[in-house]
Design an enzyme around this catalytic site. Structure first.
Site, PDB file in Angstrom:
ATOM      1  N   SER A 118     -16.568  -9.977 -16.139  1.00 46.97           N
ATOM      2  CA  SER A 118     -17.912 -10.188 -15.588  1.00 46.97           C
ATOM      3  C   SER A 118     -18.005  -9.678 -14.165  1.00 46.97           C
ATOM      4  O   SER A 118     -17.018  -9.643 -13.435  1.00 46.97           O
ATOM      5  CB  SER A 118     -18.224 -11.695 -15.589  1.00 46.97           C
ATOM      6  OG  SER A 118     -19.360 -11.965 -14.782  1.00 46.97           O
ATOM      7  N   TYR A 142     -16.012 -20.103 -12.686  1.00 45.07           N
ATOM      8  CA  TYR A 142     -16.227 -19.180 -13.813  1.00 45.07           C
ATOM      9  C   TYR A 142     -15.693 -17.788 -13.463  1.00 45.07           C
ATOM     10  O   TYR A 142     -14.893 -17.213 -14.201  1.00 45.07           O
ATOM     11  CB  TYR A 142     -17.720 -19.088 -14.159  1.00 45.07           C
ATOM     12  CG  TYR A 142     -18.026 -17.898 -15.022  1.00 45.07           C
ATOM     13  CD1 TYR A 142     -18.643 -16.756 -14.495  1.00 45.07           C
ATOM     14  CD2 TYR A 142     -17.649 -17.879 -16.360  1.00 45.07           C
ATOM     15  CE1 TYR A 142     -18.868 -15.640 -15.286  1.00 45.07           C
ATOM     16  CE2 TYR A 142     -17.883 -16.773 -17.157  1.00 45.07           C
ATOM     17  CZ  TYR A 142     -18.488 -15.644 -16.604  1.00 45.07           C
ATOM     18  OH  TYR A 142     -18.703 -14.540 -17.388  1.00 45.07           O
ATOM     19  N   LYS A 146     -12.375 -15.452 -14.937  1.00 46.85           N
ATOM     20  CA  LYS A 146     -12.488 -14.075 -15.442  1.00 46.85           C
ATOM     21  C   LYS A 146     -11.468 -13.172 -14.754  1.00 46.85           C
ATOM     22  O   LYS A 146     -10.898 -12.273 -15.365  1.00 46.85           O
ATOM     23  CB  LYS A 146     -13.916 -13.554 -15.246  1.00 46.85           C
ATOM     24  CG  LYS A 146     -14.905 -14.170 -16.212  1.00 46.85           C
ATOM     25  CD  LYS A 146     -14.522 -13.796 -17.640  1.00 46.85           C
ATOM     26  CE  LYS A 146     -15.170 -14.664 -18.679  1.00 46.85           C
ATOM     27  NZ  LYS A 146     -14.755 -14.279 -20.056  1.00 46.85           N
TER      28      LYS A 146
HETATM   29  C1  WQD Z   1     -30.711 -13.391 -11.816  1.00 50.77           C
HETATM   30  C2  WQD Z   1     -31.578 -13.400 -10.575  1.00 50.77           C
HETATM   31  C3  WQD Z   1     -31.670 -15.519  -9.456  1.00 50.77           C
HETATM   32  C4  WQD Z   1     -33.875 -17.611 -12.635  1.00 50.77           C
HETATM   33  C5  WQD Z   1     -25.241 -14.874 -13.693  1.00 50.77           C
HETATM   34  C6  WQD Z   1     -23.771 -14.979 -13.554  1.00 50.77           C
HETATM   35  C7  WQD Z   1     -23.117 -13.726 -14.033  1.00 50.77           C
HETATM   36  C8  WQD Z   1     -23.568 -13.404 -15.427  1.00 50.77           C
HETATM   37  C9  WQD Z   1     -25.091 -13.302 -15.458  1.00 50.77           C
HETATM   38  C10 WQD Z   1     -21.880 -14.221 -16.964  1.00 50.77           C
HETATM   39  C11 WQD Z   1     -30.952 -14.188  -9.436  1.00 50.77           C
HETATM   40  C12 WQD Z   1     -33.033 -15.119  -9.988  1.00 50.77           C
HETATM   41  C13 WQD Z   1     -33.182 -16.676 -11.886  1.00 50.77           C
HETATM   42  C14 WQD Z   1     -35.162 -18.033 -12.200  1.00 50.77           C
HETATM   43  C15 WQD Z   1     -34.990 -16.573 -10.310  1.00 50.77           C
HETATM   44  N1  WQD Z   1     -23.109 -14.355 -16.344  1.00 50.77           N
HETATM   45  N2  WQD Z   1     -33.731 -16.165 -10.752  1.00 50.77           N
HETATM   46  N3  WQD Z   1     -35.672 -17.491 -11.053  1.00 50.77           N
HETATM   47  O1  WQD Z   1     -27.021 -15.361 -11.270  1.00 50.77           O
HETATM   48  O2  WQD Z   1     -27.387 -12.826 -11.326  1.00 50.77           O
HETATM   49  O3  WQD Z   1     -25.712 -13.856 -12.837  1.00 50.77           O
HETATM   50  O4  WQD Z   1     -25.577 -14.560 -15.014  1.00 50.77           O
HETATM   51  O5  WQD Z   1     -21.110 -13.310 -16.843  1.00 50.77           O
HETATM   52  O6  WQD Z   1     -21.741 -13.959 -14.016  1.00 50.77           O
HETATM   53  O7  WQD Z   1     -23.494 -15.117 -12.178  1.00 50.77           O
HETATM   54  O8  WQD Z   1     -28.116 -14.225 -13.275  1.00 50.77           O
HETATM   55  O9  WQD Z   1     -30.155 -14.586 -14.561  1.00 50.77           O
HETATM   56  O10 WQD Z   1     -29.139 -16.558 -13.283  1.00 50.77           O
HETATM   57  O11 WQD Z   1     -30.284 -14.734 -12.043  1.00 50.77           O
HETATM   58  O12 WQD Z   1     -35.484 -16.101  -9.274  1.00 50.77           O
HETATM   59  O13 WQD Z   1     -35.851 -18.883 -12.848  1.00 50.77           O
HETATM   60  O14 WQD Z   1     -32.794 -14.061 -10.893  1.00 50.77           O
HETATM   61  O15 WQD Z   1     -31.801 -16.083  -8.156  1.00 50.77           O
HETATM   62  O16 WQD Z   1     -31.256 -13.533  -8.218  1.00 50.77           O
HETATM   63  P1  WQD Z   1     -27.090 -14.098 -12.045  1.00 50.77           P
HETATM   64  P2  WQD Z   1     -29.440 -15.098 -13.353  1.00 50.77           P
END
Ligand code: WQD
Length: 322
Positions: A118, A142, A146
């Site tokens: 990841s 997490y 990885k």
């Molecule tokens: C994306 C962006 C939030 C929800 C995570 C893990 C990564 C991978 C993918 C496993 C961020 C913003 C989110 C909302 C928002 N998982 N957001 N409003 O955090 O980039 O990555 O998931 O491998 O390891 O870290 O993904 O989809 O949670 O967020 O503004 O209701 O959307 O702040 O900037 P993230 P995410």
């Protein structure tokens, strides 16, 4: 024809990988404990074993019963926030599971592995796009698990001739078909859909980041593209003594506001997102350098953000109407 075991093959990403491996002419067996996957996602005619990947005896039995040539290892816990609250569970399931799988593979002389890693291994990147040579500085248990999984693969590869490729997923989205959408509401796009279903405004976690529109930038990759990267990695492991980690992304960033605008365009109405406070631990930007996977595996992404949002919405809507 080679036969590949897909651990976690009844899950959102795993079910796409299973279909892509079949389409590439390989035989597939699925092992999944159904803790988050669904048996209905396993295609007809594909052998399915319900077991925990940490159950060495069960895994060894599957490797031998089906004369497995290689393993795509996806079975793991993957919610960053949950890993902060339950680190020992994450180490147990993700690290112990990997260790147990590698031991079973060694005992059965299975020498090919495609490992689900990841972008979380990078933590807050020093620069974007992030090359595979960037410092691995995970910021969650997490992400740490990885990194440890990659270390285990590398050490076992050096000691035993295991041919392995780790794929560092960036932000996975979309659906290859309506029945294979992401039903775990853990990531941006399904979280927006869930808010809309409840008649609530989707939230933008912070708009004061040092980015062009102030919202966080991520590298979104269509799950169908991600699946084809696994087939390319499997082929590479079959033909070479591989020992590599590759980013899997588009090499292009999209901001949260751009995602919201794309969702509005796809569903035909303004989602009216509201700005909320920043979420702890979110790096302002995270995009993949994609030269290495193209150079070595000949793989690059094909599908854009609109295709991800449209397919995710189609799958979400199909599920809701059931
Ligand atoms: C994306 C962006 C939030 C929800 C995570 C893990 C990564 C991978 C993918 C496993 C961020 C913003 C989110 C909302 C928002 N998982 N957001 N409003 O955090 O980039 O990555 O998931 O491998 O390891 O870290 O993904 O989809 O949670 O967020 O503004 O209701 O959307 O702040 O900037 P993230 P995410």
């Amino acid at each position: 024809m080679t036969t590949w075991l897909v651990t976690g093959g009844a899950g959102y990403i795993g079910s796409h990988v299973v279909r892509e491996l079949l389409a590439s002419g390989r035989a597939v067996v699925v092992l999944d404990d159904l803790s988050s996957g669904h048996a209905s996602r396993v295609p007809a005619g594909v052998a399915f074993v319900q077991a925990d990947v940490a159950d060495g005896q069960a895994v060894t039995q599957v490797l031998q019963d089906h004369a497995i040539d290689g393993v795509v290892h996806l079975a793991a816990k993957k919610a960053v926030g949950e890993s902060v609250e339950q680190p020992l569970r994450y180490y147990r399931e993700n690290v112990d599971g990997m260790l147990s799988l590698l031991e079973a593979m060694a005992a059965s002389n299975v020498t090919r592995l495609v490992y689900s890693s990841s972008a979380a291994v990078y933590g807050s990147p020093e620069r974007n796009p992030i090359p595979e040579t960037a410092t691995l500085q995970p910021e969650s248990p997490y992400g740490e698990t990885k990194v440890v999984g990659e270390w285990l693969a590398a050490a076992q590869g050096a000691a035993s001739g295991l041919s392995w490729v780790a794929l560092r997923y960036f932000n996975v989205a979309g659906a290859g078909s309506d029945d294979l959408g992401d039903d775990s509401v853990n990531n941006l796009i399904p979280m927006v859909f869930a808010a809309l279903d409840k008649g609530e405004s989707p939230q933008i976690f912070g708009d004061d980041y040092p980015t062009p529109d102030g919202t966080c930038i991520r590298d979104y990759i269509h799950v169908a593209d991600l699946a084809s990267a696994h087939a390319a990695a499997a082929a590479y492991c079959e033909a070479h003594q591989a020992a590599d980690a590759f980013n899997v992304g588009r090499g292009e960033g999209s901001s949260v506001r751009e995602v919201m605008n794309t969702i509005s365009a796809v569903i035909g109405r303004d989602v009216q997102a509201q700005v909320a406070p920043r979420r702890m631990g979110d790096p302002p930007a995270s995009t993949a350098a994609t030269e290495q996977i193209l150079l070595t595996l000949g793989w690059k992404s094909q599908l854009d953000l609109e295709a991800m949002v449209a397919s995710a919405w189609s799958s979400w809507s199909a599920h809701r109407s059931r």
